[in-house]
Write an enzyme that holds these catalytic residues in place. Structure first.
Site, PDB file in Angstrom:
ATOM      1  CG  LEU A  37      -1.887  -1.187   1.327  1.00 35.96           C
ATOM      2  CD1 LEU A  37      -2.717  -1.068   2.619  1.00 35.96           C
ATOM      3  CD2 LEU A  37      -2.800  -1.280   0.112  1.00 35.96           C
ATOM      4  CG  HIS A  41      -3.094   1.180  -2.594  1.00 35.12           C
ATOM      5  ND1 HIS A  41      -1.725   1.022  -2.571  1.00 35.12           N
ATOM      6  CD2 HIS A  41      -3.540   0.452  -3.657  1.00 35.12           C
ATOM      7  CE1 HIS A  41      -1.358   0.237  -3.563  1.00 35.12           C
ATOM      8  NE2 HIS A  41      -2.430  -0.127  -4.249  1.00 35.12           N
ATOM      9  CD  GLN A 152     -10.571   8.342 -13.449  1.00 34.91           C
ATOM     10  OE1 GLN A 152     -10.126   7.586 -14.307  1.00 34.91           O
ATOM     11  NE2 GLN A 152     -11.788   8.805 -13.483  1.00 34.91           N
ATOM     12  CD  GLN A 157      -8.113  -1.844 -12.263  1.00 33.14           C
ATOM     13  OE1 GLN A 157      -7.409  -2.819 -12.465  1.00 33.14           O
ATOM     14  NE2 GLN A 157      -7.950  -1.074 -11.199  1.00 33.14           N
ATOM     15  CB  SER A 189       2.980   2.602  -9.276  1.00 33.43           C
ATOM     16  OG  SER A 189       3.087   1.237  -9.623  1.00 33.43           O
ATOM     17  NE  ARG A 191       3.692  -4.162 -12.115  1.00 34.06           N
ATOM     18  CZ  ARG A 191       2.386  -4.398 -12.299  1.00 34.06           C
ATOM     19  NH1 ARG A 191       1.532  -3.395 -12.326  1.00 34.06           N
ATOM     20  NH2 ARG A 191       1.939  -5.620 -12.445  1.00 34.06           N
TER      21      ARG A 191
HETATM   22  P1  AMP Z   1      -3.336  -1.935  -7.280  1.00 32.20           P
HETATM   23  O1  AMP Z   1      -2.993  -2.383  -5.901  1.00 32.20           O
HETATM   24  O2  AMP Z   1      -2.190  -1.374  -8.028  1.00 32.20           O
HETATM   25  O3  AMP Z   1      -4.128  -2.966  -8.034  1.00 32.20           O
HETATM   26  O4  AMP Z   1      -4.315  -0.705  -7.097  1.00 32.20           O
HETATM   27  C1  AMP Z   1      -5.483  -0.806  -6.328  1.00 32.20           C
HETATM   28  C2  AMP Z   1      -6.321   0.421  -6.534  1.00 32.20           C
HETATM   29  O5  AMP Z   1      -5.581   1.576  -6.157  1.00 32.20           O
HETATM   30  C3  AMP Z   1      -6.722   0.633  -8.000  1.00 32.20           C
HETATM   31  O6  AMP Z   1      -8.056   1.118  -8.056  1.00 32.20           O
HETATM   32  C4  AMP Z   1      -5.745   1.661  -8.463  1.00 32.20           C
HETATM   33  O7  AMP Z   1      -6.220   2.441  -9.537  1.00 32.20           O
HETATM   34  C5  AMP Z   1      -5.597   2.496  -7.218  1.00 32.20           C
HETATM   35  N1  AMP Z   1      -4.342   3.247  -7.295  1.00 32.20           N
HETATM   36  C6  AMP Z   1      -3.099   2.752  -7.502  1.00 32.20           C
HETATM   37  N2  AMP Z   1      -2.191   3.753  -7.575  1.00 32.20           N
HETATM   38  C7  AMP Z   1      -2.886   4.912  -7.424  1.00 32.20           C
HETATM   39  C8  AMP Z   1      -2.525   6.289  -7.417  1.00 32.20           C
HETATM   40  N3  AMP Z   1      -1.269   6.688  -7.585  1.00 32.20           N
HETATM   41  N4  AMP Z   1      -3.512   7.193  -7.244  1.00 32.20           N
HETATM   42  C9  AMP Z   1      -4.801   6.799  -7.077  1.00 32.20           C
HETATM   43  N5  AMP Z   1      -5.195   5.527  -7.077  1.00 32.20           N
HETATM   44  C10 AMP Z   1      -4.262   4.585  -7.242  1.00 32.20           C
END
Ligand code: AMP
Length: 288
Positions: A37, A41, A152, A157, A189, A191
């Site tokens: 996280l 998130h 977003q 997605q 991210s 990543r």
């Molecule tokens: P993930 O764990 O990468 O699958 O992301 C889970 C949720 O968090 C998804 O709805 C992503 O779009 C959101 N998310 C990931 N990175 C960001 C970010 N930098 N800003 C806003 N939402 C994010």
């Protein structure tokens, strides 16, 4: 709900807890994640807290949405850290199932969304969005939320999930939330931890090229091709950057546009590799 975070690892246990809250008349908000996280998130949790009495977060690195040569096995994981961040942010129920719990046998059923998956990551990661739609549909059936929160950051997605919910009449309101960035502009991210220091510096070109594109629109540029080409040239100046795609599309239909028109809602989206790390970013904007 106020109190300690409760962690559940089985579908039955999660269902029982959510049903009790629902019976008590509480609105259920759901934040699906793959964990590791960060503030992106946590911004979704914050929004969920504003709209719902009970916030459920899932942490599940979903094998279905990774291609054979992608980073499923090395995707960063740290459940202990995630648990405390989730608790601090106000998550009530943390659903962290194992792969065996979610997929005890080979899945013979899948959800695939057409057209909006033809471009961007749908094109460069075949099968990715079928994996996403399938796990999101399954999680929606397990959690039965009233609201579900998506960033977003993953604009395509959001479009896929909204289309699925509409087509399948799922009684869930999808709440898209803005991209959260590091101070220097890099979109947060999980990543990003893969990036080597020199890659991390060069990765700033992603948000910078989106800003440049926005400036071109503000100055009256109306050719999608001209903006795209300028962005490609800007990114290509970074020696470690390998472009996967740069696109300007109508949003949320995700259809290609050539001549931009005032009032049109568009998504400027890109995916760029730095070494083994693939980063995405985008800007959704209305043509001025
Ligand atoms: P993930 O764990 O990468 O699958 O992301 C889970 C949720 O968090 C998804 O709805 C992503 O779009 C959101 N998310 C990931 N990175 C960001 C970010 N930098 N800003 C806003 N939402 C994010």
């Amino acid at each position: 709900m106020i109190g300690m975070l409760e962690e559940l690892t089985t579908i039955d246990a999660l269902r029982t807890r959510v049903q009790a809250e629902r019976k008590a008349g509480k609105r259920i908000g759901f934040v699906p994640t793959m964990g590791y996280l960060h503030d992106g998130h946590l911004s979704l949790v914050k929004r969920a807290r504003e709209l719902c009495e009970v916030v459920v977060m899932s942490i599940f690195v979903n094998p279905l949405q990774f291609g054979p040569n992608e980073d499923f096995s090395r995707y960063p994981r740290d459940l202990d850290r995630d648990r405390s961040l989730a608790q601090e942010a106000g998550v009530d129920l943390l659903f962290a199932p194992s792969v065996e719990e979610m997929y005890p046998a080979r899945m013979l059923t899948s959800v695939s969304v057409a057209e909006v998956t033809d471009t961007l990551c749908g094109k460069s990661r075949p099968g990715h969005f079928t994996g996403v739609a399938t796990v999101v549909a399954k999680l929606f059936h397990i959690v039965t939320p009233d609201y579900a929160f998506f960033g977003q950051k993953d604009a395509q997605q959001v479009a896929v999930v909204e289309q699925m919910v509409k087509d399948l009449s799922m009684p869930i309101t999808i709440v898209p939330c803005p991209i959260v960035r590091e101070q220097d502009g890099l979109a947060m991210s999980s990543r990003n931890v893969y990036l080597q220091p020199d890659e991390r510096i060069q990765a700033l070109v992603l948000s910078q090229s989106l800003q440049w594109a926005q400036q071109q629109l503000d100055r009256g540029e109306r050719s999608a091709q001209v903006i795209k080409q300028g962005m490609i040239e800007m990114i290509a100046r970074q020696p470690l950057a390998a472009i996967d795609y740069v696109e300007l599309l109508e949003y949320p239909q995700l259809r290609e546009v050539q001549a931009l028109e005032r009032g049109q809602r568009i998504c400027i989206a890109l995916a760029v590799r730095f070494g083994k790390t693939r980063l995405i970013d985008n800007a959704i904007t209305v043509v001025p």
